[in-house]
Design an enzyme around this catalytic site. Structure first.
Site, PDB file in Angstrom:
ATOM      1  N   HIS A 199      25.844  38.934  47.937  1.00 16.04           N
ATOM      2  CA  HIS A 199      25.420  38.253  46.897  1.00 16.04           C
ATOM      3  C   HIS A 199      23.853  39.018  46.328  1.00 16.04           C
ATOM      4  O   HIS A 199      23.734  39.389  45.430  1.00 16.04           O
ATOM      5  CB  HIS A 199      25.446  36.950  46.505  1.00 16.04           C
ATOM      6  CG  HIS A 199      25.006  36.234  45.239  1.00 16.04           C
ATOM      7  ND1 HIS A 199      25.609  36.543  44.183  1.00 16.04           N
ATOM      8  CD2 HIS A 199      23.768  35.865  44.853  1.00 16.04           C
ATOM      9  CE1 HIS A 199      24.977  36.029  43.209  1.00 16.04           C
ATOM     10  NE2 HIS A 199      23.726  35.402  43.487  1.00 16.04           N
ATOM     11  N   ARG A 306      32.492  41.768  36.633  1.00 15.79           N
ATOM     12  CA  ARG A 306      32.851  40.519  37.055  1.00 15.79           C
ATOM     13  C   ARG A 306      32.778  39.218  36.511  1.00 15.79           C
ATOM     14  O   ARG A 306      31.769  39.008  35.527  1.00 15.79           O
ATOM     15  CB  ARG A 306      32.026  40.747  38.368  1.00 15.79           C
ATOM     16  CG  ARG A 306      31.773  41.623  39.392  1.00 15.79           C
ATOM     17  CD  ARG A 306      30.978  41.295  40.493  1.00 15.79           C
ATOM     18  NE  ARG A 306      30.926  42.449  41.500  1.00 15.79           N
ATOM     19  CZ  ARG A 306      29.951  43.240  41.554  1.00 15.79           C
ATOM     20  NH1 ARG A 306      29.162  43.205  40.589  1.00 15.79           N
ATOM     21  NH2 ARG A 306      30.385  44.293  42.222  1.00 15.79           N
ATOM     22  N   ARG A 342      37.612  42.145  35.160  1.00 18.22           N
ATOM     23  CA  ARG A 342      38.232  41.522  36.236  1.00 18.22           C
ATOM     24  C   ARG A 342      38.512  40.219  36.001  1.00 18.22           C
ATOM     25  O   ARG A 342      37.624  39.474  35.933  1.00 18.22           O
ATOM     26  CB  ARG A 342      37.678  41.789  37.481  1.00 18.22           C
ATOM     27  CG  ARG A 342      38.409  41.288  38.779  1.00 18.22           C
ATOM     28  CD  ARG A 342      37.816  41.822  40.127  1.00 18.22           C
ATOM     29  NE  ARG A 342      36.621  41.023  40.386  1.00 18.22           N
ATOM     30  CZ  ARG A 342      35.629  41.149  41.039  1.00 18.22           C
ATOM     31  NH1 ARG A 342      35.999  42.143  42.155  1.00 18.22           N
ATOM     32  NH2 ARG A 342      34.762  40.336  41.290  1.00 18.22           N
ATOM     33  N   GLU A 441      42.837  45.923  47.391  1.00 19.66           N
ATOM     34  CA  GLU A 441      41.958  45.433  48.490  1.00 19.66           C
ATOM     35  C   GLU A 441      42.631  44.827  49.621  1.00 19.66           C
ATOM     36  O   GLU A 441      41.928  44.323  50.548  1.00 19.66           O
ATOM     37  CB  GLU A 441      40.896  44.470  47.832  1.00 19.66           C
ATOM     38  CG  GLU A 441      41.586  43.463  46.824  1.00 19.66           C
ATOM     39  CD  GLU A 441      40.405  42.964  46.117  1.00 19.66           C
ATOM     40  OE1 GLU A 441      39.181  42.987  46.362  1.00 19.66           O
ATOM     41  OE2 GLU A 441      40.727  42.202  45.112  1.00 19.66           O
ATOM     42  N   ASN A 464      35.281  47.070  49.482  1.00 17.77           N
ATOM     43  CA  ASN A 464      34.499  46.078  50.064  1.00 17.77           C
ATOM     44  C   ASN A 464      35.564  45.291  50.860  1.00 17.77           C
ATOM     45  O   ASN A 464      35.242  44.918  52.101  1.00 17.77           O
ATOM     46  CB  ASN A 464      33.607  45.113  49.274  1.00 17.77           C
ATOM     47  CG  ASN A 464      32.538  46.123  48.337  1.00 17.77           C
ATOM     48  OD1 ASN A 464      32.399  47.124  48.824  1.00 17.77           O
ATOM     49  ND2 ASN A 464      31.915  45.403  47.974  1.00 17.77           N
ATOM     50  N   ASP A 465      36.410  44.748  50.284  1.00 14.67           N
ATOM     51  CA  ASP A 465      37.449  43.868  50.722  1.00 14.67           C
ATOM     52  C   ASP A 465      38.248  44.676  51.564  1.00 14.67           C
ATOM     53  O   ASP A 465      38.798  44.158  52.617  1.00 14.67           O
ATOM     54  CB  ASP A 465      38.094  42.863  49.586  1.00 14.67           C
ATOM     55  CG  ASP A 465      37.352  41.653  49.508  1.00 14.67           C
ATOM     56  OD1 ASP A 465      36.501  41.496  50.300  1.00 14.67           O
ATOM     57  OD2 ASP A 465      37.410  41.175  48.427  1.00 14.67           O
ATOM     58  N   ARG A 475      32.253  40.939  56.609  1.00 10.03           N
ATOM     59  CA  ARG A 475      31.127  41.728  56.276  1.00 10.03           C
ATOM     60  C   ARG A 475      29.872  41.022  56.075  1.00 10.03           C
ATOM     61  O   ARG A 475      28.752  41.712  56.078  1.00 10.03           O
ATOM     62  CB  ARG A 475      31.197  42.227  54.749  1.00 10.03           C
ATOM     63  CG  ARG A 475      31.494  41.363  53.583  1.00 10.03           C
ATOM     64  CD  ARG A 475      32.065  41.967  52.521  1.00 10.03           C
ATOM     65  NE  ARG A 475      32.007  41.101  51.262  1.00 10.03           N
ATOM     66  CZ  ARG A 475      32.585  41.419  50.114  1.00 10.03           C
ATOM     67  NH1 ARG A 475      33.457  42.038  50.063  1.00 10.03           N
ATOM     68  NH2 ARG A 475      32.148  40.065  49.207  1.00 10.03           N
TER      69      ARG A 475
END
Lengths: 592, 89
Positions: A199, A306, A342, A441, A464-465, A475
């Site tokens: 984040h 997002r 998304r 993902e 990322n995922d 991660r």
């Protein structure tokens, strides 16, 4: 305060948001306050300490109630029950009684007295024969921490008064933490935890301020008001630098800003290779406020908007109207050609402002994203109604996260169609050309990509995922983070499978993870024939510049060499060597 | 008024955290003092942490000791909850 000697101590971490900041540190308070010990000399102090204790407990109850209210709209029973339990523990008279007795009899400060009480309970609990109840000591310890934290320095939690800029130093930052900061005063971030996808990184990049994360214990080495240099490009933090070093870094800071503005000059040109392949370039954003900067950096569309911020850190659920206003502010903003929204990716690490509440054993694989939506259909429908209601503004794409198989997307589409019918009957005009896509993902979605491709208009690979799930790496765990490798041969093969399946069904394949924004990967992604790369706006100018100088031919040649290699290390070595040999002037300066 | 009666714990998990939280929510509505007693320990049933340390599994018998003007109402409510297995299995 003692005279500070310039110690020029250098700490090395992970530079996740480029640039240089020089300023005063502000230590963002942690929940794990280490209590100091004071002996109370006279009886007035005892009275004061007991009063402080009572206020800190009252404050703690208040905080718990606020968090509880924030969660109430979500029908998430478990966390709320944990909060009720915390509140009940804080109201436990014997806890208060024991602690006040410690203050009185041992003549210690309230913080220490709380610690004593918690220790005494730990002793009692350790002797219980029921495993489950024995483990509840962690809840007692949690409320102890919260009380101590409220005793120690409620003030530390807010930035000091005034307008002077600060560099935030913290163990880790959650969305709730950054949401309460006066962000325009923050010049840089330095955290113990974190990675290129956490984040703190996302916030730092979106604000274009330097950040260095994954520094393990730096929050213990820096004190509020220390002078700190943050070099987000090289991943360095220098504490109490000498005037000489400050001068050098001020010069570097100017150079960086000049180089960046030069980069921006060409940012708006399209990303077309010398042999004519055009890559669409999107941006990943979280707030409409980021759009002007994204456009300046050369974004052609929004590849990932997002929507989580509409859900977190609030007192109640956002109304459908609020959602619609937000979506209207990102759809159809010229010159951006499309906006990919998304749907909410809540759950896991993103949902709860207090990490203690997300106590699923394995939240990344728990009830999150589309799974949450399909369970809490009403919350989901509100969001869909708002997106459809805003779609008249311009080209809209709806992106569903965490789809793992065909059933999920079918059920999702059924809900979407239901909502469409419903609002059409109310006379709302919905454009015909809204594209539906899914995030790729989850590894099972890669395997099933050929089937999934028949269900949707586009794919967006969330690296990322996908990397995290495919390589089984947490991660944000600093101990295994080194294993997180986008150029892992397994990852490249997964991506190739997705692109081939997508193109076979004639649908577009985008990529919106961190991997898309790292210029070292650009040639490989060209060779994989990704149609659209979406990244944080700051990354766009470099990636575009590399594409403009590259050819598909050389990308394919490089890929042909790496795809035969079996280890991630070999692939990275080869790719980096090639990139540095041919694109060194575009790549960010290497650590010196 | 003073009541001393026994309660049987019939739910699978016994007095675990969620049940204990439910119990203290009830006991704190009443003015009467209330203690739970097992062979080993005694706990103030208005205090969650205390009550947890009583650690009562399925099948255990708890002696409930209530003292106060509204003792009867409180015991009845506790009895109903226990018979209902505290809303659990």
């Amino acid at each position: 305060m003692a005279d500070k000697i310039y110690d020029d101590t250098v700490f090395k971490g992970l530079g996740v948001s480029p640039g240089i900041a020089i300023g005063k540190a502000f230590l963002f308070a942690q929940m794990e306050a280490r209590a100091a010990y004071y002996n109370l000399a006279d009886d007035t102090q005892i009275k004061n300490e007991i009063e402080r204790l009572k206020q800190a407990i009252a404050k703690s109850i208040e905080q718990i109630e606020v968090i509880k209210t924030n969660l109430l709209g979500f029908e998430v029973k478990d966390p709320i029950y944990i909060l009720e339990m915390y509140a009940a523990m804080l109201r436990d008279e014997s806890f208060v009684e024991r602690t006040t007795q410690n203050i009185r009899n041992e003549r210690v400060n309230a913080e220490w007295a709380v610690g004593m009480t918690v220790d005494a309970y730990a002793e009692i609990f350790s002797k219980l024969d029921n495993d489950y109840i024995r483990s509840r000591i962690s809840d007692v310890q949690d409320i102890g921490k919260r009380i101590i934290w409220n005793l120690a320095g409620e003030k530390q939690h807010h930035l000091p008064e005034g307008e002077s800029p600060v560099i935030i130093v913290a163990r880790d930052l959650s969305p709730a933490d950054t949401a309460q900061m006066k962000i325009d005063r923050v010049q840089g971030f330095v955290t113990d935890m974190g990675s290129s996808t956490s984040h703190t990184t996302i916030v730092a990049r979106s604000l274009e301020i330097p950040a260095v994360v994954g520094m393990e214990k730096i929050s213990q080495a820096i004190r509020t008001n220390d002078t700190v240099i943050v070099d987000g490009t090289a991943g360095l933090v220098i504490v109490n630098p000498s005037p000489e070093l400050i001068r050098r870094y001020e010069a570097r800071r100017r150079d960086y800003l000049i180089a960046r503005s030069e980069m921006l000059v060409s940012a708006k040109q399209p990303a077309i290779t010398v042999d004519g392949y055009r890559m669409q370039i999107g941006c990943n954003i979280e707030f409409a406020e980021e759009i002007p900067s994204a456009i300046e950096h050369g974004a052609e569309g929004i590849g990932l908007y997002r929507t989580e911020f509409l859900y977190i850190n609030r007192h109640s659920l956002a109304s459908q109207e609020e959602h619609r206003i937000n979506y209207e502010s990102v759809i159809g903003v010229p010159p951006l050609e499309w906006a990919t929204i998304r749907t909410f990716d809540l759950g896991g690490d993103k949902f709860f402002s207090d990490p203690k509440l997300a106590k699923e054993m394995n939240p990344q694989m728990g009830l999150r994203a589309i799974r949450f939506c399909l369970k809490e259909k009403e919350i989901f429908k509100e969001q869909l109604r708002a997106i459809l209601g805003a779609a008249h503004r311009g080209t809209t794409r709806i992106l569903f996260p965490m789809i793992s198989g065909v059933e999920e997307i079918r059920e999702t589409k059924k809900i979407l169609n239901g909502v469409k019918t419903e609002i059409l009957s109310q006379g709302v005009v919905i454009p015909q050309d809204i594209d539906i896509g899914i995030m790729i993902e989850v590894p099972s979605a890669v395997v099933m990509a050929d089937e999934l491709a028949h269900e949707v208009d586009f794919f967006s690979i969330g690296t990322n995922d996908l990397i995290q799930y495919a390589l089984a790496i947490d991660r944000i765990n600093e101990h295994v983070h080194y294993l997180y490798e986008p150029l892992h041969p397994a990852v490249l093969r997964l991506i190739r499978t997705v692109v081939i399946a997508g193109h076979k069904a004639n649908i577009r394949v985008a990529m919106c993870g961190e991997m898309a924004g790292d210029p070292l990967n650009t040639l490989i992604l060209l060779a994989l024939r990704i149609d659209e790369l979406s990244m944080y706006p700051l990354a766009i100018p470099r990636v575009k510049k590399i594409i403009r100088r590259a050819s598909l031919q050389e990308a394919d040649a490089l890929f042909a060499r790496v795809i035969h290699l079996s280890s991630a290390k070999e692939i990275r070595g080869l790719v980096e060597e090639y990139m540095w040999d041919n694109f060194a002037d575009i790549l960010p300066a290497r650590d010196v | 008024m003073r009541i001393e009666r026994e309660l049987q714990i019939k739910n699978m998990l016994g007095i675990h955290a969620r049940v204990a939280a439910r119990i203290v929510a009830v006991t704190n509505k009443y003015a009467s003092s209330v203690f739970f007693r097992t062979k080993e320990r005694q706990a103030n049933a208005k205090n969650l942490i205390d009550l947890l340390t009583l650690s009562c599994p399925l099948g255990s018998i708890v002696t409930v000791e209530i003292d106060g003007s509204d003792a009867k109402g409180l015991f009845e409510e506790l009895q109903t909850m226990a018979d209902d297995k505290f809303g659990e299995e």
